[in-house]
Design an enzyme around this catalytic site. Structure first.
Site, mmCIF file in Angstrom:
data_model
loop_
_atom_site.group_PDB
_atom_site.id
_atom_site.type_symbol
_atom_site.label_atom_id
_atom_site.label_comp_id
_atom_site.label_asym_id
_atom_site.label_seq_id
_atom_site.Cartn_x
_atom_site.Cartn_y
_atom_site.Cartn_z
ATOM 1 N N ASP A 1 8.231 -0.725 -1.411
ATOM 2 C CA ASP A 1 9.623 -1.164 -1.339
ATOM 3 C C ASP A 1 10.407 -0.070 -0.611
ATOM 4 O OD1 ASP A 1 12.118 -2.269 -1.745
ATOM 5 O OD2 ASP A 1 12.156 -1.945 -3.908
ATOM 6 N N TYR B 1 7.490 4.160 -3.033
ATOM 7 C CA TYR B 1 8.956 4.150 -2.984
ATOM 8 C C TYR B 1 9.444 3.563 -4.322
ATOM 9 C CZ TYR B 1 7.578 4.276 1.951
ATOM 10 O OH TYR B 1 6.978 4.584 3.153
ATOM 11 N N GLU C 1 7.561 8.591 -5.399
ATOM 12 C CA GLU C 1 9.009 8.540 -5.133
ATOM 13 C C GLU C 1 9.448 9.958 -4.763
ATOM 14 O OE1 GLU C 1 11.763 6.393 -4.985
ATOM 15 O OE2 GLU C 1 12.858 8.249 -4.668
ATOM 16 N N CYS D 1 14.308 -5.069 2.469
ATOM 17 C CA CYS D 1 15.691 -5.505 2.673
ATOM 18 C C CYS D 1 16.022 -5.572 4.153
ATOM 19 C CB CYS D 1 16.659 -4.561 1.950
ATOM 20 S SG CYS D 1 16.529 -2.862 2.502
ATOM 21 N N GLN E 1 18.495 -1.986 -7.881
ATOM 22 C CA GLN E 1 18.825 -3.202 -7.141
ATOM 23 C C GLN E 1 20.269 -3.589 -7.447
ATOM 24 O OE1 GLN E 1 16.706 -4.517 -5.015
ATOM 25 N NE2 GLN E 1 14.840 -3.416 -5.575
HETATM 26 C C1 LIG Z 1 14.650 0.340 -1.751
HETATM 27 S S1 LIG Z 1 14.478 1.633 -2.939
HETATM 28 C C2 LIG Z 1 13.268 0.918 -4.022
HETATM 29 C C3 LIG Z 1 13.213 1.481 -5.411
HETATM 30 C C4 LIG Z 1 12.477 0.637 -6.469
HETATM 31 N N1 LIG Z 1 11.289 0.010 -5.960
HETATM 32 C C5 LIG Z 1 13.395 -0.397 -7.096
HETATM 33 O O1 LIG Z 1 13.260 -1.598 -6.798
HETATM 34 O O2 LIG Z 1 14.284 -0.031 -7.884
HETATM 35 C C6 LIG Z 1 13.584 2.811 -1.988
HETATM 36 C C7 LIG Z 1 13.246 4.112 -2.699
HETATM 37 O O3 LIG Z 1 12.430 4.890 -1.819
HETATM 38 C C8 LIG Z 1 12.766 6.261 -1.966
HETATM 39 N N2 LIG Z 1 12.269 6.909 -0.740
HETATM 40 C C9 LIG Z 1 12.828 6.936 0.489
HETATM 41 N N3 LIG Z 1 11.994 7.525 1.372
HETATM 42 C C10 LIG Z 1 10.867 7.877 0.673
HETATM 43 C C11 LIG Z 1 9.633 8.501 1.023
HETATM 44 N N4 LIG Z 1 9.358 8.867 2.285
HETATM 45 N N5 LIG Z 1 8.722 8.685 0.063
HETATM 46 C C12 LIG Z 1 8.962 8.308 -1.224
HETATM 47 N N6 LIG Z 1 10.110 7.709 -1.604
HETATM 48 C C13 LIG Z 1 11.063 7.484 -0.675
HETATM 49 C C14 LIG Z 1 14.251 6.264 -2.214
HETATM 50 O O4 LIG Z 1 14.656 7.441 -2.903
HETATM 51 C C15 LIG Z 1 14.422 4.993 -3.083
HETATM 52 O O5 LIG Z 1 14.332 5.310 -4.456
#
Ligand SMILES: C[S@@+](CC[C@H](N)C(=O)[O-])C[C@H]1O[C@@H](n2cnc3c(N)ncnc32)[C@H](O)[C@@H]1O
Length: 304
Positions: A223, A154, A178, A250, A125
């Site tokens: 997320d 995620y 993830e 977001c 974040q």
């Molecule tokens: C907005 S970040 C949230 C990370 C965590 N919840 C945090 O607050 O630090 C979204 C995450 O989703 C991962 N991501 C994107 N597409 C994905 C998918 N289809 N499956 C799993 N992870 C995914 C990205 O690599 C990223 O780490």
């Protein structure tokens, strides 16, 4: 002198992660609004002071004059007071700490006494207050209990998985999904002392969620990136029957689309909170809490 948190309160100096492009002279720059124009921006006022200090008066080598796509990522650690500068892309990226000459490739962030050890480029974040604020909102919304099964979809470096693991305790289970391998590696390093966490380096998809049918889920946090989770993932998640879901978003538009899927599937939106985690910009972070209880009451296992 004012502390950096004073400046954050004014809506400036909060951005702990910046991705710059380089000018032909090798200065850090940002692109103009909806344009390809490259604008020198070492003094960008929303960047955290540690980030600004790491790039001030710094000239990065540019391999040839026409090379305008070189990017530099700067990530500041609030706990150590250092900034890591990484030239993107590729393994030849040069890396160094903005606070001295010592080379450092890992950033450490501390949330609720837990050290999160982040590799370069791993999502975190961007507002210094965001991790605590969002973890609180998720825990208040889900009210996880000892022994429950929780999902963190995620999961990034495991920010929510760690908090959920503490809440469900050793008799509970947290499944974290993830897809980014460096993020999974960071989560594995940071959550190694929590055997109740099952970390899965997979994409969140209807297929990977169906794989959880045997265990089900009591509560879940998701997320996703700006595009949202999408209809198929929402349906597969809710088919697991979680009594409460925290959706951290977001992007209000994709959140609204995904919430509509949940409501059509019998879930109720019980709270929707918005947090100004991107001051001086039009962006806002939201946490929506859904339950499968008709009256929106939390804490029962009533069917949808
Ligand atoms: C907005 S970040 C949230 C990370 C965590 N919840 C945090 O607050 O630090 C979204 C995450 O989703 C991962 N991501 C994107 N597409 C994905 C998918 N289809 N499956 C799993 N992870 C995914 C990205 O690599 C990223 O780490």
């Amino acid at each position: 002198p004012r502390s950096s948190s004073d400046r954050s309160d004014e809506g400036l100096g909060w951005r702990t992660r910046m991705r710059y492009v380089l000018t032909e002279q090798g200065e850090v720059a940002l692109r103009g609004h909806r344009s390809h124009e490259v604008v020198p921006a070492a003094d960008c006022r929303i960047a955290h002071p540690l980030v600004r200090a790491a790039v001030a008066d710094r000239v990065f080598p540019v391999r040839d004059a026409g090379e305008t796509e070189v990017e530099v990522e700067v990530a500041a650690s609030m706990s150590s007071g250092t900034a890591v500068v990484t030239r993107l892309p590729g393994p030849s990226a040069s890396s160094g700490s903005g606070s001295g000459s010592e080379v450092e490739t890992e950033i450490v962030e501390v949330v609720r006494d837990r050290r999160f050890r982040l590799g370069p480029g791993v999502f975190w974040q961007v507002h210094p207050g965001a991790p605590e604020v969002l973890v609180d909102a998720v825990l208040v919304g889900l009210a996880p209990r000892a022994g429950e099964t929780a999902l963190d979809l995620y999961a990034g470096a495991g920010l929510f998985a760690a908090a959920l693991a503490e809440a469900v305790g050793p008799s509970g289970t947290v499944v974290a999904m993830e897809s980014d391998p460096p993020a999974v590696a960071s989560a594995a390093r940071s959550l190694a002392d929590l055997p109740q966490v099952s970390l899965r380096g997979v994409r969140v998809s209807p297929g990977s969620l169906r794989g959880l049918a045997a265990t089900g889920a009591d509560v879940a946090v998701l997320d996703p990136p700006r595009a949202g989770a999408g209809r198929a993932v929402m349906q597969a998640l809710l088919a697991l029957g979680p009594r409460a879901v925290a959706y951290v978003s977001c992007d209000p538009a994709s959140l609204a689309r995904d919430l509509a899927v949940a409501v059509a599937q019998g879930y109720s939106l019980v709270t929707l909170r918005a947090f100004d985690l991107f001051p001086m910009t039009a962006h806002v972070e939201c946490v929506a809490i859904l339950t499968n209880t008709p009256g929106g009451e939390r804490g029962t296992h009533a069917p949808a």
